[in-house]
Design a protein around this motif. Structure first.
Motif, short mmCIF file in Angstrom:
data_model
loop_
_atom_site.label_atom_id
_atom_site.label_comp_id
_atom_site.label_asym_id
_atom_site.label_seq_id
_atom_site.Cartn_x
_atom_site.Cartn_y
_atom_site.Cartn_z
N GLN A 95 -3.30 4.20 -8.25
CA GLN A 95 -3.25 3.29 -7.24
C GLN A 95 -3.32 1.93 -7.65
OE1 GLN A 95 -5.65 4.58 -3.70
NE2 GLN A 95 -4.77 6.71 -3.96
N ARG A 143 -7.26 7.28 -8.02
CA ARG A 143 -7.65 5.78 -7.64
C ARG A 143 -6.98 4.53 -8.67
NH1 ARG A 143 -8.78 3.45 -2.80
NH2 ARG A 143 -10.39 2.04 -2.75
N ARG A 149 -2.05 3.26 4.49
CA ARG A 149 -1.55 4.38 3.55
C ARG A 149 -2.17 4.72 2.35
NH1 ARG A 149 2.74 6.99 6.16
NH2 ARG A 149 4.15 5.32 7.29
N LEU A 150 -3.17 3.72 1.97
CA LEU A 150 -4.36 4.02 0.96
C LEU A 150 -5.52 4.12 1.69
CD1 LEU A 150 -3.53 1.05 -1.64
CD2 LEU A 150 -2.74 3.60 -2.09
N GLN A 151 -6.33 5.04 1.12
CA GLN A 151 -7.58 5.26 1.57
C GLN A 151 -8.42 3.94 1.19
OE1 GLN A 151 -9.61 8.64 0.36
NE2 GLN A 151 -11.03 8.79 2.11
N VAL A 179 -2.43 12.99 -3.51
CA VAL A 179 -2.76 11.72 -3.60
C VAL A 179 -3.01 11.32 -5.00
CG1 VAL A 179 -4.51 9.96 -2.84
CG2 VAL A 179 -3.94 11.69 -1.32
N ALA A 234 1.08 4.00 -2.91
CA ALA A 234 0.58 5.46 -2.51
C ALA A 234 1.76 6.42 -2.96
CB ALA A 234 0.46 5.62 -1.04
N THR A 235 3.05 5.88 -3.08
CA THR A 235 4.36 6.63 -3.42
C THR A 235 4.91 6.09 -4.65
OG1 THR A 235 5.69 5.27 -1.82
CG2 THR A 235 4.41 7.33 -0.96
N ALA A 245 0.77 -1.31 0.19
CA ALA A 245 -0.14 -0.01 0.05
C ALA A 245 0.85 1.26 0.07
CB ALA A 245 -0.68 -0.03 1.08
#
Length: 556
Positions: free
Chosen positions: A222, A219, A248-250, A216, A89-90, A85
């Motif tokens: 991600q 989606r 770390r991810l929503q 961010v 995210a990064t 995650a």
């Protein structure tokens, strides 16, 4: 918990049930089953994605089969502590790991290269993985260094432990951090002689004070990153992971399940982090079931040894500093109560001896709430004495441990500075743990590890067998284990640690997931183990990775 603890043979779950019957026989292999150190077969059959039979090729001579050419086969591997995650995210962050980046000048150059690829005016210059203990400058980078990357764009680069980071002046300005900003609880904004923040963000709360302003990813980005991470894991032979700090991810459960719908084949157990200021919602049965599931909750009790923030009983050498305790007892107990209430594991990051003592004191006399797997996992567990290991084994509570050999291999310089002489014999005592703790795993902690390709299982296996660091220095050679023992900590024994059921063994009822090696890891010289590569990976009876000819000779 005794070292011989076993999970029950897995049964077919609703999500894995296949309607048509598909049977495939594989023969002519050296099959390490992951059941124990010596159990080896030469053939197996997969029916509807599950191992249906395992035995000797002579018993099925003459039947149509896939000939594996005498190669070595392992169960699909488990990485019991990693961070997909965070990587998703990064995903745009530049990799700044050793051995490719070993100086501040090299770090600045790598970040400048990354900046040249950015097109959005709002994009940050991001990096991860530097290890200042290997820098000839003998210090952390600061704003003075990163301002040379960019004076306009915010710049942030995570240290290899992912507990600390450094940012430039533009990032500090955007986060509103000045000389008068108080330090967060359990963390520090480091400062120069004039009292002004110097960009060094020590521990997670300080890093988050800046990182929360990073845009961010969308989606779709991600999800695409998670699918790509799964493909990379397959190239390592890894078919199942525990994501420790998955929020770390929503809405990580939704993100990973969306990725599964797009082609992610990896089994994933998610462990969101415990935040007392933002309580986790109660789980539904669906949250805890399926190939992608919530496996537990994680509490980060202390920092890391490599930057001397692990919480220790005696001060660090030539210091009066005892590291950092990041959460109080009430918060740890509250996370444990949530895990008990929701029928999942509590995972506690504890590296320093004082942090480890606290975990045992808080939970050893409590009643376990899970069957078949430990209710409490300890993550990293750097300093484990014989007495402490026995204390965990004989406790009323059921404990398991996810630890590492890649840490001392990659971060030897930091450990050499941080460990007191009397602690060294108890540092990552893998042989001791193998004898004592049944639910035990080796893992990568990627990307919070100071090495490129830290999730290369063979790198960790070689370090476990040779007990040598990247520079050839011995590290408690008495705690070496065999190749078979090390592989059990990525297969059968790792399978006892987490709710990742149906993986870790080539045995009837388990997922038909396995890895074929390009050489026999059991017979190559010890100093060549890390050069062994996965040639093929199969997940539930389907080949998902095959090493291409152009990959030959490529090493991490």
């Amino acid at each position: 918990m005794a070292a011989e603890t076993e999970k029950e043979t897995p049964t077919m779950t609703q999500t894995d049930t296949a309607t048509p019957t598909h049977s495939q026989l594989f023969t002519n292999a050296r099959v390490f089953t992951g059941t124990d150190e010596t159990d080896v077969a030469s053939a197996f059959r997969i029916v509807d994605g599950r191992f249906d039979w395992v035995g000797e090729a002579s018993a099925v001579a003459g039947e149509p089969a896939v000939d594996l050419g005498g190669r070595t086969v392992l169960p699909g591997l488990i990485d019991s502590h990693t961070h997909p995650a965070l990587m998703a995210a990064t995903a745009v962050a530049a990799e700044c790991f050793p051995p490719s980046v070993v100086s501040i000048d090299g770090l600045v150059e790598r970040l400048r290269e990354h900046q040249a690829t950015l097109t959005s005016p709002s994009a940050w210059v991001l990096g991860r993985g530097f290890d200042d203990t290997k820098f000839p400058e003998g210090r952390m980078p600061t704003t003075a260094d990163l301002d040379a990357v960019s004076a306009e764009r915010p710049v942030l680069v995570w240290r290899c432990d992912a507990h600390s980071a450094v940012c430039n002046t533009a990032a500090l300005r955007l986060a509103g951090i000045t000389a008068t900003t108080p330090d967060p609880a359990g963390a520090r904004f480091e400062r120069g002689p004039d009292g002004e923040p110097n960009g060094v963000l020590t521990e997670i709360a300080a890093v988050e004070a800046v990182a929360r302003f990073i845009p961010v990813p969308e989606r779709d980005e991600q999800v695409a990153s998670l699918v790509a991470i799964g493909e990379e894991l397959a190239s390592r032979g890894i078919v199942a992971v525990c994501d420790l700090l998955s929020n770390r991810l929503q809405d990580p459960l939704d993100a990973f399940r969306a990725a599964a719908a797009k082609g992610l084949r990896t089994r994933v157990a998610l462990y969101p982090g415990w935040d007392p200021s933002a309580p986790l919602a109660e789980l539904t049965p669906d949250d805890r079931e399926g190939r992608i599931r919530i496996g537990g909750v994680k509490v980060v009790l202390d920092g890391a040894y490599s930057n001397r923030t692990a919480w220790v009983a005696e001060p660090y050498p030539e210091s009066c500093d005892h590291g950092l305790r990041l959460v109080e007892d009430d918060d740890v107990l509250a996370a444990g109560a949530w895990a008990r209430r929701n029928g999942v594991q509590l995972a506690v990051h504890a590296m320093g001896d004082r942090a480890l003592e606290r975990v045992a004191s808080l939970f050893e006399d409590q009643e376990p709430w899970l069957d078949g797997i430990p209710s409490v996992r300890i993550e990293h567990a750097t300093i484990i004495s014989e007495g402490y290991a026995e204390r965990l084994r004989s406790a009323r509570m059921t404990f398991g441990i996810a630890t590492h050999t890649v840490f001392f291999f990659a971060e030897y310089d930091g450990y050499e500075l941080a460990l007191r002489a009397e602690q060294v014999p108890d540092a990552y005592p893998i042989a001791r743990l193998f004898r004592t703790i049944g639910p035990l795993a080796l893992s990568s902690d990627r990307p919070a590890t100071a090495w490129s390709g830290a999730d290369d299982v063979m790198l960790s296996v070689e370090a476990a067998v040779r007990r040598q660091a990247y520079n050839g220095a011995d590290f408690v050679p008495e705690e070496a284990i065999s190749v078979a023992q090390a592989l059990l900590l990525y297969t059968g024994r790792a399978g006892l640690l987490s709710p990742l059921d149906s993986v870790g063994r080539i045995a009837t009822g388990y997922d038909g997931s396995f890895a074929v090696l390009d050489r026999d890891v059991f017979s190559v010289p010890a100093d060549e183990i890390a050069t062994v590569r996965v040639a093929e990976t199969w997940i539930r009876g389907e080949q998902v990775y095959q090493r291409s000819p152009q990959d030959e000779g490529v090493r991490s």
